[in-house]
Design an enzyme around this catalytic site. Structure first.
Site, PDB file in Angstrom:
ATOM      1  CB  CYS A 114      -1.188  -0.013   1.034  1.00 10.57           C
ATOM      2  SG  CYS A 114      -2.439  -1.130   1.029  1.00 10.57           S
ATOM      3  CG  HIS A 249      -3.002   4.045   1.764  1.00  5.37           C
ATOM      4  ND1 HIS A 249      -3.706   3.353   0.598  1.00  5.37           N
ATOM      5  CD2 HIS A 249      -3.380   2.832   2.915  1.00  5.37           C
ATOM      6  CE1 HIS A 249      -3.461   2.320   0.342  1.00  5.37           C
ATOM      7  NE2 HIS A 249      -3.178   1.963   2.306  1.00  5.37           N
ATOM      8  CG  ASN A 279      -6.860  -0.185   1.395  1.00  3.19           C
ATOM      9  OD1 ASN A 279      -6.021   0.063   0.331  1.00  3.19           O
ATOM     10  ND2 ASN A 279      -6.137  -1.090   2.302  1.00  3.19           N
TER      11      ASN A 279
HETATM   12  N1  COA Z   1     -18.736  -7.890   9.363  1.00  5.60           N
HETATM   13  C1  COA Z   1     -18.616  -8.504  10.689  1.00  5.60           C
HETATM   14  N2  COA Z   1     -17.509  -8.550  11.964  1.00  5.60           N
HETATM   15  C2  COA Z   1     -16.750  -8.200  11.117  1.00  5.60           C
HETATM   16  C3  COA Z   1     -16.407  -8.078  10.511  1.00  5.60           C
HETATM   17  C4  COA Z   1     -16.826  -7.992   9.097  1.00  5.60           C
HETATM   18  N3  COA Z   1     -16.875  -7.472   8.274  1.00  5.60           N
HETATM   19  N4  COA Z   1     -14.585  -8.512   9.863  1.00  5.60           N
HETATM   20  C5  COA Z   1     -14.712  -8.568  11.477  1.00  5.60           C
HETATM   21  N5  COA Z   1     -15.563  -9.069  12.038  1.00  5.60           N
HETATM   22  C6  COA Z   1     -15.896  -9.193  13.257  1.00  5.60           C
HETATM   23  C7  COA Z   1     -14.883  -9.609  14.020  1.00  5.60           C
HETATM   24  O1  COA Z   1     -14.840 -11.060  13.320  1.00  5.60           O
HETATM   25  C8  COA Z   1     -14.510  -9.630  15.315  1.00  5.60           C
HETATM   26  O2  COA Z   1     -15.685 -10.197  16.433  1.00  5.60           O
HETATM   27  P1  COA Z   1     -15.284 -11.136  17.200  1.00  5.60           P
HETATM   28  O3  COA Z   1     -15.035 -10.217  18.254  1.00  5.60           O
HETATM   29  O4  COA Z   1     -17.020 -11.798  17.049  1.00  5.60           O
HETATM   30  O5  COA Z   1     -13.919 -11.781  17.495  1.00  5.60           O
HETATM   31  C9  COA Z   1     -15.130  -8.226  15.630  1.00  5.60           C
HETATM   32  O6  COA Z   1     -15.431  -7.713  14.416  1.00  5.60           O
HETATM   33  C10 COA Z   1     -14.209  -7.308  15.834  1.00  5.60           C
HETATM   34  O7  COA Z   1     -12.770  -7.402  14.588  1.00  5.60           O
HETATM   35  P2  COA Z   1     -11.618  -6.257  14.694  1.00  5.60           P
HETATM   36  O8  COA Z   1     -10.649  -6.725  13.999  1.00  5.60           O
HETATM   37  O9  COA Z   1     -10.874  -5.933  15.685  1.00  5.60           O
HETATM   38  O10 COA Z   1     -12.615  -5.346  14.206  1.00  5.60           O
HETATM   39  P3  COA Z   1     -11.799  -3.544  14.077  1.00  5.60           P
HETATM   40  O11 COA Z   1     -12.572  -2.927  14.826  1.00  5.60           O
HETATM   41  O12 COA Z   1     -10.753  -3.780  14.572  1.00  5.60           O
HETATM   42  O13 COA Z   1     -12.140  -3.511  12.422  1.00  5.60           O
HETATM   43  C11 COA Z   1     -10.731  -3.311  10.007  1.00  5.60           C
HETATM   44  C12 COA Z   1     -11.095  -4.506  11.792  1.00  5.60           C
HETATM   45  C13 COA Z   1      -9.803  -4.978   9.592  1.00  5.60           C
HETATM   46  C14 COA Z   1     -12.002  -2.471   9.847  1.00  5.60           C
HETATM   47  C15 COA Z   1     -10.147  -2.757  11.239  1.00  5.60           C
HETATM   48  O14 COA Z   1      -9.071  -3.393  12.133  1.00  5.60           O
HETATM   49  C16 COA Z   1      -8.632  -1.784  10.170  1.00  5.60           C
HETATM   50  O15 COA Z   1      -9.522  -0.834   9.542  1.00  5.60           O
HETATM   51  N6  COA Z   1      -7.875  -2.619  10.141  1.00  5.60           N
HETATM   52  C17 COA Z   1      -6.752  -1.491   9.495  1.00  5.60           C
HETATM   53  C18 COA Z   1      -6.353  -2.362   8.475  1.00  5.60           C
HETATM   54  C19 COA Z   1      -5.931  -1.739   7.837  1.00  5.60           C
HETATM   55  O16 COA Z   1      -5.634  -0.750   7.387  1.00  5.60           O
HETATM   56  N7  COA Z   1      -5.325  -2.600   6.113  1.00  5.60           N
HETATM   57  C20 COA Z   1      -4.521  -1.871   5.554  1.00  5.60           C
HETATM   58  C21 COA Z   1      -3.189  -0.972   5.875  1.00  5.60           C
HETATM   59  S1  COA Z   1      -2.189  -0.608   4.111  1.00  5.60           S
END
Ligand code: COA
Length: 322
Positions: A114, A249, A279
């Site tokens: 990214c 980004h 993204n």
């Molecule tokens: N829909 C519904 N629930 C979802 C889900 C979705 N698409 N994806 C994950 N979950 C659930 C998980 O399974 C978890 O459930 P649990 O508590 O029963 O285990 C819960 O949501 C929380 O998961 P978590 O990963 O802690 O959520 P989060 O608040 O961190 O959000 C992201 C997840 C991916 C949106 C977030 O972490 C994020 O954006 N991270 C940065 C990613 C990024 O920018 N990456 C690219 C960098 S280039």
């Protein structure tokens, strides 16, 4: 006094036609429009058509950037193409683009996931300022959805396809004139397993799927991005208040908001496209830049700050006077 700088001569982008909405994703995995919008700010993303490759969308974005610059492929003597999703393992997708544009000089791919566009910008800038090329095409292009495991709700809702391109020209300019003022790039391989594919030519002989520990990536993103931004701002001798447009980004609206808030950049100065692009990895910064140039927000003379963080981790920032 004048100095040689890499000046932005044109910007262009291309998005595949097919739109994948949150509603459609909700029929594929256990998720909802509300969850995706609340946690990421994304409402839809694009998906490349079957047979539509990274080089195809790169050529379209590059042609748009060349048109904006009043140039043709024959004027280009350097192509740096940032991608994680090359057409083939080799040759570089950049060579495919070079052939289709009729460009000369050198063409190569750059892999920083990214952060690829920021790394490519920094790389091309060094070639131009050293006098080793005159006009460079810096492209960020991804068919990143090809790496998605469509059963993994933690990743499949986040990513989209697209391409953006910038033409950079080496020019002698006054100190307060246009051009890339500073770039700063960093990597830290101790975090490489937090965001990676589980396959590759040498390790498994497969392409693999994108795997991410999203909450861990999130935890590191804001501080690392802020560090890169603070460094370029300080080295360029400007302050956050001098920045006309912040083009981050587009990974997640919550990350964008946190970074802008930490640095005191007001929301109306932040270019956000994550809602409709998702993204798009290396393509996200030039795609967003093109949107803001086309709609008249970014104007000649403006100070533009770009940043990115991606797998590796890799991260970086650049300050450009357009
Ligand atoms: N829909 C519904 N629930 C979802 C889900 C979705 N698409 N994806 C994950 N979950 C659930 C998980 O399974 C978890 O459930 P649990 O508590 O029963 O285990 C819960 O949501 C929380 O998961 P978590 O990963 O802690 O959520 P989060 O608040 O961190 O959000 C992201 C997840 C991916 C949106 C977030 O972490 C994020 O954006 N991270 C940065 C990613 C990024 O920018 N990456 C690219 C960098 S280039």
């Amino acid at each position: 006094m004048t100095e040689t700088r890499s000046v932005v001569a044109g910007v262009g982008s291309f998005l595949p036609e097919r739109i994948l909405t949150n509603a459609e994703l909700s029929t594929m995995v256990d998720t909802s429009d509300e969850w995706i919008r609340e946690r990421t700010g994304i409402t839809e993303r694009r998906v490349a058509a079957e047979g539509e490759t990274t080089s195809d969308i790169s050529v379209k974005a590059a042609k748009a950037a060349l048109d904006a610059a009043g140039m043709t492929g024959a004027d280009i003597d350097l192509i740096v193409l940032a991608t994680t999703t090359p057409d083939y393992t080799f040759p570089a997708t950049a060579t495919q683009v070079q052939a289709q544009l009729g460009a000369g000089g050198a063409a190569f791919d750059l892999q920083a996931v990214c952060s690829g566009f920021v790394f490519a910008l920094a790389t091309a800038d060094n070639f131009l300022v050293r006098g080793q090329a005159q006009n460079a095409l810096v492209i960020g292009a991804e068919t990143i959805t090809r790496l998605i495991d469509w059963e993994d709700r933690g990743t499949c809702v986040l990513f989209g396809d697209g391409a953006g391109a910038v033409v950079l020209s080496a020019r002698e300019v006054e100190e307060d004139g246009p051009g890339i003022l500073r770039t700063y790039i960093r990597s830290d391989g101790q975090f490489r397993t937090l965001l990676q594919t589980d396959g590759g030519p040498s390790a498994t002989g497969t392409v693999g799927h994108l795997r991410m520990q999203g909450n861990q990536v999130f935890r590191h993103a804001v501080n690392k991005i802020a560090e890169a931004i603070e460094t370029v701002i300080e080295r360029a001798g400007v302050t956050a208040a001098d920045i006309d447009w912040f083009v981050p980004h587009q990974a997640n609206q919550r990350i964008l908001d946190s970074v802008a808030n930490k640095l005191g950049i007001p929301p109306e100065r932040v270019v956000t496209t994550v809602a409709t692009h998702g993204n798009t990895s290396a393509a996200s910064v030039p795609l967003a830049m093109d949107v803001a140039v086309k709609d008249g927000r970014i104007k000649p003379g403006d100070l533009v700050l770009v940043e990115a963080l991606g797998g590796g981790f890799t991260w970086g920032a650049a300050l450009i006077r357009v």
